[in-house]
Design a protein around this motif. Structure first.
Motif, PDB file in Angstrom:
ATOM      1  N   UNK A 106       0.835  -1.202   0.000  1.00 34.53           N
ATOM      2  CA  UNK A 106       0.000   0.000   0.000  1.00 34.53           C
ATOM      3  C   UNK A 106       0.869   1.251   0.000  1.00 34.53           C
ATOM      4  N   UNK A 107       1.870   1.276   0.875  1.00 31.23           N
ATOM      5  CA  UNK A 107       2.750   2.440   0.975  1.00 31.23           C
ATOM      6  C   UNK A 107       3.538   2.683  -0.321  1.00 31.23           C
ATOM      7  N   UNK A 108       3.806   1.579  -1.042  1.00 32.63           N
ATOM      8  CA  UNK A 108       4.563   1.697  -2.285  1.00 32.63           C
ATOM      9  C   UNK A 108       3.669   1.989  -3.491  1.00 32.63           C
ATOM     10  N   UNK A 109       2.375   2.177  -3.244  1.00 29.19           N
ATOM     11  CA  UNK A 109       1.424   2.485  -4.320  1.00 29.19           C
ATOM     12  C   UNK A 109       1.449   1.441  -5.439  1.00 29.19           C
ATOM     13  N   UNK A 110       1.500   0.176  -5.056  1.00 27.49           N
ATOM     14  CA  UNK A 110       1.596  -0.889  -6.049  1.00 27.49           C
ATOM     15  C   UNK A 110       0.249  -1.236  -6.670  1.00 27.49           C
ATOM     16  N   UNK A 111      -0.841  -0.826  -6.039  1.00 27.35           N
ATOM     17  CA  UNK A 111      -2.157  -1.155  -6.552  1.00 27.35           C
ATOM     18  C   UNK A 111      -2.523  -2.605  -6.299  1.00 27.35           C
ATOM     19  N   UNK A 112      -3.593  -3.046  -6.935  1.00 27.14           N
ATOM     20  CA  UNK A 112      -4.121  -4.376  -6.641  1.00 27.14           C
ATOM     21  C   UNK A 112      -3.155  -5.494  -6.991  1.00 27.14           C
ATOM     22  N   UNK A 113      -2.343  -5.314  -8.013  1.00 25.07           N
ATOM     23  CA  UNK A 113      -1.365  -6.350  -8.348  1.00 25.07           C
ATOM     24  C   UNK A 113      -0.390  -6.557  -7.191  1.00 25.07           C
ATOM     25  N   UNK A 114       0.056  -5.463  -6.597  1.00 23.80           N
ATOM     26  CA  UNK A 114       0.959  -5.563  -5.453  1.00 23.80           C
ATOM     27  C   UNK A 114       0.274  -6.161  -4.240  1.00 23.80           C
ATOM     28  N   UNK A 115      -0.987  -5.778  -4.007  1.00 27.23           N
ATOM     29  CA  UNK A 115      -1.724  -6.351  -2.877  1.00 27.23           C
ATOM     30  C   UNK A 115      -1.879  -7.863  -3.050  1.00 27.23           C
ATOM     31  N   UNK A 116      -2.181  -8.272  -4.269  1.00 22.15           N
ATOM     32  CA  UNK A 116      -2.385  -9.700  -4.537  1.00 22.15           C
ATOM     33  C   UNK A 116      -1.098 -10.488  -4.310  1.00 22.15           C
ATOM     34  N   UNK A 117       0.030  -9.942  -4.760  1.00 22.06           N
ATOM     35  CA  UNK A 117       1.300 -10.633  -4.572  1.00 22.06           C
ATOM     36  C   UNK A 117       1.656 -10.741  -3.092  1.00 22.06           C
ATOM     37  N   UNK A 118       1.468  -9.642  -2.365  1.00 17.36           N
ATOM     38  CA  UNK A 118       1.761  -9.669  -0.933  1.00 17.36           C
ATOM     39  C   UNK A 118       0.823 -10.626  -0.206  1.00 17.36           C
ATOM     40  N   UNK A 119      -0.443 -10.623  -0.604  1.00 14.35           N
ATOM     41  CA  UNK A 119      -1.418 -11.498   0.043  1.00 14.35           C
ATOM     42  C   UNK A 119      -1.108 -12.970  -0.225  1.00 14.35           C
ATOM     43  N   UNK A 120      -0.638 -13.289  -1.428  1.00 14.24           N
ATOM     44  CA  UNK A 120      -0.253 -14.673  -1.730  1.00 14.24           C
ATOM     45  C   UNK A 120       0.862 -15.139  -0.794  1.00 14.24           C
ATOM     46  N   UNK A 121       1.819 -14.256  -0.539  1.00  8.26           N
ATOM     47  CA  UNK A 121       2.900 -14.583   0.385  1.00  8.26           C
ATOM     48  C   UNK A 121       2.360 -14.788   1.802  1.00  8.26           C
ATOM     49  N   UNK A 122       1.441 -13.919   2.205  1.00  6.39           N
ATOM     50  CA  UNK A 122       0.819 -14.065   3.525  1.00  6.39           C
ATOM     51  C   UNK A 122       0.131 -15.419   3.643  1.00  6.39           C
ATOM     52  N   UNK A 123      -0.609 -15.789   2.622  1.00  3.15           N
ATOM     53  CA  UNK A 123      -1.317 -17.062   2.665  1.00  3.15           C
ATOM     54  C   UNK A 123      -0.343 -18.234   2.817  1.00  3.15           C
ATOM     55  N   UNK A 124       0.738 -18.229   2.049  1.00  2.00           N
ATOM     56  CA  UNK A 124       1.724 -19.317   2.138  1.00  2.00           C
ATOM     57  C   UNK A 124       2.342 -19.392   3.519  1.00  2.00           C
ATOM     58  N   UNK A 125       2.763 -18.240   4.047  1.00  2.00           N
ATOM     59  CA  UNK A 125       3.471 -18.238   5.333  1.00  2.00           C
ATOM     60  C   UNK A 125       2.541 -18.604   6.492  1.00  2.00           C
ATOM     61  N   UNK A 126       1.325 -18.094   6.471  1.00  2.00           N
ATOM     62  CA  UNK A 126       0.394 -18.412   7.554  1.00  2.00           C
ATOM     63  C   UNK A 126      -0.033 -19.873   7.484  1.00  2.00           C
ATOM     64  N   UNK A 127      -0.230 -20.400   6.282  1.00  2.00           N
ATOM     65  CA  UNK A 127      -0.533 -21.821   6.149  1.00  2.00           C
ATOM     66  C   UNK A 127       0.602 -22.664   6.696  1.00  2.00           C
ATOM     67  N   UNK A 128       1.842 -22.274   6.403  1.00  2.00           N
ATOM     68  CA  UNK A 128       3.002 -22.994   6.925  1.00  2.00           C
ATOM     69  C   UNK A 128       3.048 -22.928   8.453  1.00  2.00           C
TER      70      UNK A 128
END
Length: 240
Positions: A106-128
């Motif tokens: 959000x701070x880097x103004x990446x837009x939805x593509x950036x949010x989606x990429x960050x969220x994918x990482x969150x999902x992997x790490x939290x699942x682990x």
């Protein structure tokens, strides 16, 4: 406060003498928390929600949350000696992480593509992380993944700092984060708690300013209490 007593009744007969039955004992509950600044109580000067919840059910609280933690940090904490030992003795594990990951996008103004990429990482790490909890503790523990009402500023502060367009972007970033946490909880055999209603009402339109610290980002004492109440509603009677 939950009180549980296990009465061990029995008579052992040795040499014609009966042994007295042990007195009932109270088994302690332990709540272990992994997470970021929200769970740690940053900028609150109050008791954070994991400790409030633990007190409500008469449990011991081990709060390992740290300000600035990402989802990867939480997953790594589960492989430390402290994290491993805590989980092995836990009746409840609370996990709240992912806001810092997506807030960076959000701070880097990446837009939805950036949010989606960050969220994918969150999902992997939290699942682990959840998989690791199950490896350490098995099925005998309640696990709750706690979501966010916002991953960045909210309320009056956000209106001033972000403007209407920025507030809409913050809402989008938060949806990506919470969706990732919801999927991770399902994959990892955990329950998921949506905290948006606690801060913004059932329709999502209430102004959460009264529940936030002066920074507009972290919960104040009322906000921490609101999360604790929501956690208790989700897990009022955890197993021994």
């Amino acid at each position: 406060m939950i009180r549980r007593a296990v009465a061990l009744l029995g008579v052992a007969v040795l040499g014609g003498c009966a042994a007295a039955a042990p007195m009932p004992t109270t088994a302690p509950l332990t709540v272990v928390t992994f997470g970021d600044s929200v769970a740690a109580g940053t900028d609150c000067d109050c008791t954070p929600f994991p400790d409030l919840y633990a007190g409500r059910i008469g449990a011991h609280s081990i709060n390992l949350a740290e300000a600035g933690s990402t989802a990867a940090d939480v997953a790594a904490e589960l492989d430390t000696d402290e994290g491993t030992e805590a989980v092995r003795g836990a009746n409840v594990v609370l996990l709240m992480a992912g806001a810092n990951d997506v807030a960076d996008a959000f701070d880097a103004n990446t837009g939805e593509q950036g949010y989606a990429q960050a969220a994918d990482s969150v999902q992997r790490e939290v699942t682990a992380a959840l998989t690791r909890v199950r490896e350490l503790r098995g099925p005998g523990v309640e696990v709750l993944v706690v979501g966010y009402w916002n991953v960045v500023e909210d309320g009056d502060v956000a209106r001033v700092d972000y403007g209407d367009d920025g507030v809409a972007e913050a809402a989008s970033a938060t949806r990506y984060t919470d969706d990732a946490l919801r999927r991770a909880a399902a994959a990892g055999g955990a329950a998921y708690l949506d905290t948006s209603a606690a801060f913004k009402g059932a329709d999502g339109r209430a102004n959460p300013t009264a529940l936030l610290a002066e920074d507009g980002d972290h919960p104040n004492a009322r906000g921490q209490a609101a999360i604790a109440a929501a956690v208790y509603e989700a897990l009022p009677d955890p197993p021994l």
